[in-house]
Design a protein around this motif. Sequence first.
Motif, PDB file in Angstrom:
ATOM      1  N   PHE A 389     -22.106  -4.283   6.944  1.00 49.91           N
ATOM      2  CA  PHE A 389     -22.143  -5.703   6.602  1.00 49.91           C
ATOM      3  C   PHE A 389     -20.757  -6.345   6.561  1.00 49.91           C
ATOM      4  O   PHE A 389     -20.589  -7.455   6.047  1.00 49.91           O
ATOM      5  N   ALA A 390     -19.760  -5.635   7.102  1.00 46.66           N
ATOM      6  CA  ALA A 390     -18.400  -6.160   7.243  1.00 46.66           C
ATOM      7  C   ALA A 390     -17.877  -6.740   5.936  1.00 46.66           C
ATOM      8  O   ALA A 390     -17.363  -7.863   5.882  1.00 46.66           O
ATOM      9  N   ASP A 391     -17.981  -5.967   4.868  1.00 49.19           N
ATOM     10  CA  ASP A 391     -17.520  -6.410   3.552  1.00 49.19           C
ATOM     11  C   ASP A 391     -16.215  -5.700   3.207  1.00 49.19           C
ATOM     12  O   ASP A 391     -16.199  -4.494   2.947  1.00 49.19           O
ATOM     13  N   ASP A 392     -15.134  -6.451   3.190  1.00 50.91           N
ATOM     14  CA  ASP A 392     -13.816  -5.857   2.963  1.00 50.91           C
ATOM     15  C   ASP A 392     -13.661  -5.302   1.550  1.00 50.91           C
ATOM     16  O   ASP A 392     -12.930  -4.334   1.337  1.00 50.91           O
ATOM     17  N   SER A 393     -14.331  -5.912   0.572  1.00 54.53           N
ATOM     18  CA  SER A 393     -14.200  -5.424  -0.804  1.00 54.53           C
ATOM     19  C   SER A 393     -14.753  -4.006  -0.921  1.00 54.53           C
ATOM     20  O   SER A 393     -14.234  -3.191  -1.691  1.00 54.53           O
ATOM     21  N   LEU A 394     -15.809  -3.683  -0.177  1.00 55.44           N
ATOM     22  CA  LEU A 394     -16.351  -2.326  -0.191  1.00 55.44           C
ATOM     23  C   LEU A 394     -15.514  -1.394   0.665  1.00 55.44           C
ATOM     24  O   LEU A 394     -15.325  -0.223   0.317  1.00 55.44           O
ATOM     25  N   ARG A 395     -15.024  -1.874   1.790  1.00 54.89           N
ATOM     26  CA  ARG A 395     -14.157  -1.034   2.620  1.00 54.89           C
ATOM     27  C   ARG A 395     -12.961  -0.534   1.810  1.00 54.89           C
ATOM     28  O   ARG A 395     -12.517   0.608   1.964  1.00 54.89           O
ATOM     29  N   ALA A 396     -12.468  -1.391   0.925  1.00 55.79           N
ATOM     30  CA  ALA A 396     -11.294  -1.029   0.129  1.00 55.79           C
ATOM     31  C   ALA A 396     -11.623  -0.063  -1.005  1.00 55.79           C
ATOM     32  O   ALA A 396     -10.715   0.450  -1.651  1.00 55.79           O
ATOM     33  N   ALA A 419      -8.085   4.222   7.118  1.00 56.06           N
ATOM     34  CA  ALA A 419      -6.810   3.503   7.131  1.00 56.06           C
ATOM     35  C   ALA A 419      -6.790   2.312   6.182  1.00 56.06           C
ATOM     36  O   ALA A 419      -5.741   1.695   5.984  1.00 56.06           O
ATOM     37  N   TYR A 420      -7.947   2.001   5.572  1.00 54.20           N
ATOM     38  CA  TYR A 420      -8.035   0.791   4.758  1.00 54.20           C
ATOM     39  C   TYR A 420      -7.293   0.985   3.436  1.00 54.20           C
ATOM     40  O   TYR A 420      -7.440   2.018   2.777  1.00 54.20           O
ATOM     41  N   PRO A 421      -6.467   0.008   3.023  1.00 52.88           N
ATOM     42  CA  PRO A 421      -5.785   0.126   1.717  1.00 52.88           C
ATOM     43  C   PRO A 421      -6.796   0.081   0.582  1.00 52.88           C
ATOM     44  O   PRO A 421      -7.695  -0.755   0.570  1.00 52.88           O
ATOM     45  N   THR A 422      -6.652   1.006  -0.369  1.00 56.43           N
ATOM     46  CA  THR A 422      -7.619   1.105  -1.454  1.00 56.43           C
ATOM     47  C   THR A 422      -7.171   0.315  -2.676  1.00 56.43           C
ATOM     48  O   THR A 422      -5.987   0.041  -2.867  1.00 56.43           O
ATOM     49  N   VAL A 423      -8.146  -0.025  -3.504  1.00 51.66           N
ATOM     50  CA  VAL A 423      -7.872  -0.789  -4.716  1.00 51.66           C
ATOM     51  C   VAL A 423      -7.840   0.139  -5.917  1.00 51.66           C
ATOM     52  O   VAL A 423      -8.382   1.244  -5.893  1.00 51.66           O
ATOM     53  N   THR A 424      -7.220  -0.304  -6.998  1.00 51.08           N
ATOM     54  CA  THR A 424      -7.134   0.481  -8.232  1.00 51.08           C
ATOM     55  C   THR A 424      -8.428   0.339  -9.026  1.00 51.08           C
ATOM     56  O   THR A 424      -8.959  -0.763  -9.178  1.00 51.08           O
TER      57      THR A 424
END
Length: 669
Positions: A389-396, A419-424
Amino acid sequence: MKRDILGMIRRGLRKPPHVIAARLAAELSAESERLVAPRLARSFGTRALLRTLGGSSIDQVWHDLAGRPFPLPQKVSWPEVVPEDERREILDRAEKALVRRVALLGSGEVELGRPIDWHADFKTGHRWPPAFHRSIDYNNPERPSDVKVPWELSRLQWLMPAGQAYLLTGEERYAEAVRSVLEEWIEANPYATSVNWACTMEAALRILVWTWFFHVFKGSRAWGDEEFRSRFLASLYLHGRFTERHLEKSDVNGNHYTADAAGLVFAGLFFGQGQDPHRWLDLGWRILCDELPKQVTADGVDYEASVPYHRLVAELFLLPAHYRMLAGHDVTPAYRERVVAMGRFTAAYTREAGTVPLLGDADDARALPLGTQPINDHRYLVGLIGEIFADDSLRARTGGPMGEVRWLLGPQAAERLEAYPTVTRSSEAFPEGGIYLMANPRDHVFVDCGPIGLAGRGGHGHNDCLSFEAVLDGVHLVSDAGAYLYTASYEERNRFRATASHNTPQIDAEEINRFIRPDYLWNLHYDAVPEVRLWQPGDASDKLVASHSGYQRLTHPVRPVRNYTLDHAAHSLTIEDSFEGEAAADHLVEIPLLLAPGVAVEIIGAGDVLLHAAGHDFRLTWQDPQQWTLSLGEGRVSPSYGLAVPAVRLLWRRQGPLCPLSMTLAPVG
């Protein structure tokens, strides 16, 4: 089938008239199959299949089906894109599948032999007769047996590594082995006539696996002769017919109905042409669109009150949507957003090490398993939803092995996520689902303040309101008990879903939600209605205050109130239990704490215990130790179905007037 007829009538009369009418119509339709099923099993062969699908020959139909889209990436050089460690694991699993060696539902490795006995629970030796599916009594409290064993065996998910091995090596022996197993299954399980047709969900999940097998082996030599192709496609087609005619629909539905709908969507899209496939696709998708907002809260929590079933249900809503999109059909924004919300919840409850809380029931169920990660690693699901679903918040928020993503969406999707930058990680609340996460990169406290499952019916939920699991300073210390077994043991089933098996206060040895009957394994009275009084996340600490009404029914009513505080800097968790009621009334109060497997306990003194885990020490202290008696006992944790491992269970106990208890768990040093 032996049935509690009076009980069925009583329960039925409590339902709305339109539900009763629909159920009666469904029952009549299902019973009519007693006459139809044997004829279909004998007569639905090549001619009937060609007439139904409008094909001139089986080879032509096969060629047309092979050209249709499917959730299996095309034009991929699998040997070049699968990492070596994953490749080795797949090939090892494939070799075991070829010699028919399986480990299912806590069985340990078992040799199935030739031919496989598809009607037996190989763990106990019990065997169900080959009969019309509605005549089979698969619920046998007086005879130890577990129908999930033949069902799980017949899902054939254990055979899928052979398909992956074929894509990795091109060796025909994998195609030959899978064909041999399928031929055995078809021969031993005529349409609607065995225990493996006794639950529609099982037929629906086989549709997912069989269509995947088709697209893996469609060009193999072993699958090339017309006779096998005809038998395979005819049986698969009848799976679609069976699923449509035996939908597991009620006034309140769960994962079974969702699986039925997912199977219909897969069958409809796979066959494509003809009235039946069009109807299957439309009906299945209509059910999924209707059920998604009913079964999943707006903040993304499956209402069956189980983390493992949340994963399964998310897959069942996700995969048909993905298949539809590949076939050029639309998926509404509302549908996308609700599944994305399920991904956010998955990301929140999944811990850094790839483990999950054992909230509610678990039977290791998957929709289309393709990865080699442990059964309790749900991280792949976040990435799948984010990519589809092309959701960047989940990719991260994706992590862990990428096998599931690679095999379903292709190597480019896996590379993007890696390669996606991850969130804390941080604290999150899911108030509609009733789940609160107090979290930072080193701590993860999962608190259940939600209703029992299935809209207050019970379902796959347990008596766990106000219970919690805790990871502090990177170490898993406090665990839920899990589920262990279903119909294989009524006693164990009820023990693991009982209040005493969860980290929540128990009053006067009563259940927080009363059991209805010992044999009502998926129903509870809804007594413990939760109330969240405060949710206050912060940079320094998180605070949660919650209560429930489960003990308001007592002669002297009591309302437990629990205050949770996580100190982010100190990695400490404080649990304060107080009790609202007549202060002078006499009550037995028990507060259990089930430690994670491997955590050892050393009593230091009154109100002071040392915990040793993973090379670290933690101190557990509590106030007013003279008011409470602490005992150390043996508990059990079930990390997956059919498996239970020992763990230490602490129990604080007090008889008399109501008295608060405050405990703090913190690292030493």
